[in-house]
Design an enzyme around this catalytic site. Structure first.
Site, PDB file in Angstrom:
ATOM      1  N   LYS A  52       0.978  -1.118   0.256  1.00  0.00           N
ATOM      2  CA  LYS A  52      -0.063   0.438   0.055  1.00  0.00           C
ATOM      3  C   LYS A  52       0.764   1.292  -0.101  1.00  0.00           C
ATOM      4  O   LYS A  52       0.821   2.320  -0.425  1.00  0.00           O
ATOM      5  CB  LYS A  52      -0.501  -0.090   1.168  1.00  0.00           C
ATOM      6  CG  LYS A  52      -2.364  -1.268   1.338  1.00  0.00           C
ATOM      7  CD  LYS A  52      -2.757  -1.220   2.440  1.00  0.00           C
ATOM      8  CE  LYS A  52      -3.733  -2.384   2.485  1.00  0.00           C
ATOM      9  NZ  LYS A  52      -4.602  -2.849   3.306  1.00  0.00           N
ATOM     10  N   GLN A  96      -4.870  -2.038   9.370  1.00  0.00           N
ATOM     11  CA  GLN A  96      -4.892  -3.026   9.147  1.00  0.00           C
ATOM     12  C   GLN A  96      -4.926  -4.542   9.699  1.00  0.00           C
ATOM     13  O   GLN A  96      -5.149  -4.700  10.786  1.00  0.00           O
ATOM     14  CB  GLN A  96      -3.192  -3.672   8.813  1.00  0.00           C
ATOM     15  CG  GLN A  96      -3.430  -5.214   7.526  1.00  0.00           C
ATOM     16  CD  GLN A  96      -2.983  -4.765   6.213  1.00  0.00           C
ATOM     17  OE1 GLN A  96      -3.967  -3.235   5.407  1.00  0.00           O
ATOM     18  NE2 GLN A  96      -4.052  -5.848   5.673  1.00  0.00           N
ATOM     19  N   ASP A 119     -11.223   2.522   3.489  1.00  0.00           N
ATOM     20  CA  ASP A 119     -11.455   0.152   4.136  1.00  0.00           C
ATOM     21  C   ASP A 119     -12.678   0.577   3.166  1.00  0.00           C
ATOM     22  O   ASP A 119     -12.951  -0.974   2.892  1.00  0.00           O
ATOM     23  CB  ASP A 119     -10.988  -0.127   4.315  1.00  0.00           C
ATOM     24  CG  ASP A 119      -9.743  -0.203   5.116  1.00  0.00           C
ATOM     25  OD1 ASP A 119      -9.788  -1.541   3.507  1.00  0.00           O
ATOM     26  OD2 ASP A 119      -9.032  -1.007   5.855  1.00  0.00           O
TER      27      ASP A 119
END
Ligand code: GUN
Length: 285
Positions: A52, A96, A119
């Site tokens: 990322k 994460q 997200d």
């Protein structure tokens, strides 16, 4: 059979994002800034976060990774999330997953400001998505929609079978295909006679995490196959000792399908680009 090529399409979108960032720079506008929180040292999570970061740098975004020891207390992590929520320099935040067992993932996800939730996991974004309102879409379903759109595939009236009902892929994917005018069936581990559904599907989206589960004899001739799975399978013929396998048995499905995503090089690169699209959206909203 034609390939839904995630490498080519994501490269095309990457160029567009790069150009938009360059334009923003030239006009003195804010450069998108993505923050990632990584707790502990899970190998897969470290790889994903590094990818990322690399993706952000490639398109000219700023990125910050905040790393914490696996022993961090839930309250301390909440405080870190709140700091980022209140930091005007940061546009998007991902925490994460998975988190260590002593931390309540739901509580953390719900602490992230929904306006920075790139997200798309916050209940506010989930609700907006189900209503078809502007929001952050979860990266994999969003990437798949962009892939189908790139190839001008009109799914109106199609029967779409989604295999898998996770919060991250199966559930949002089914809502988005409904918005794309499909008749949607969601199958899962408790579905009886799953093949009876996939044999009647115009489009199958396989997201169950079982390598080579979907075989050519269980799809309709001319079906579109979107393969979300990516599993390491031992393979002595490879230098690495493993091969990456999707949820579809590629050869038999490709022989029968009209379109198919390869693994790797299909859905994976689209998921990565979708996070960048969300971060760009975050700086603009
Ligand atoms: N872990 C596995 N997939 C994801 C994802 O899409 N986002 C986050 N934050 N964690 C993950």
């Amino acid at each position: 059979m034609q390939i839904l090529d995630g490498n080519i399409v994501s490269q095309h979108l990457r160029k567009q994002i790069q150009e938009e960032v360059a334009q923003r720079k030239a006009h003195g506008k804010k450069i998108p800034h993505l923050a990632a929180i990584l707790v502990g040292s899970d190998g897969a999570s470290m790889t994903y976060v590094a990818a990322k970061e690399k993706d952000c740098h490639e398109v000219g975004f700023h990125s910050t990774v905040l790393r914490f020891d696996a022993s961090i207390a839930e309250e301390a992590l909440i405080e870190e999330v709140e700091k980022i929520n209140n930091n005007a320099k940061i546009d998007g935040l991902i925490v994460q997953l998975p988190l260590p067992k002593h931390i309540n993932e739901k509580r953390i996800t719900e602490t992230i400001s929904w306006k920075k939730d790139v997200d798309g996991f916050h209940p506010m974004n989930v609700g907006l998505m189900f209503k078809g309102l502007p929001c952050f879409l979860p990266a994999t379903p969003f990437g798949i929609i962009k892939l189908l759109e790139h190839y001008h595939i009109d799914t109106t009236g199609m029967h779409c079978v989604v295999i898998g009902r996770s919060d991250i892929v199966g559930k949002p994917m089914s809502a988005l295909m409904l918005q794309k005018n499909c008749t949607v069936t969601v199958c899962h581990s408790k579905t009886k006679d799953l093949a009876s559904f996939t044999r009647n599907a115009d489009i199958v989206i396989a997201a169950l995490g079982k390598p080579e589960f979907l075989t050519g004899d269980t799809i309709k001739a001319g079906a579109i196959v979107v393969d979300v799975g990516i599993t390491r399978v031992a393979d002595a013929t490879k230098k690495s000792g493993f091969a990456l396998k999707g949820d579809a048995h590629y050869e038999s499905c490709a022989a029968k399908a009209s379109w198919i995503t390869p693994v790797p090089g299909g859905v994976g690169p689209m998921t990565r680009i979708a996070l960048l699209l969300n971060t760009l959206h975050a700086v603009k909203s």
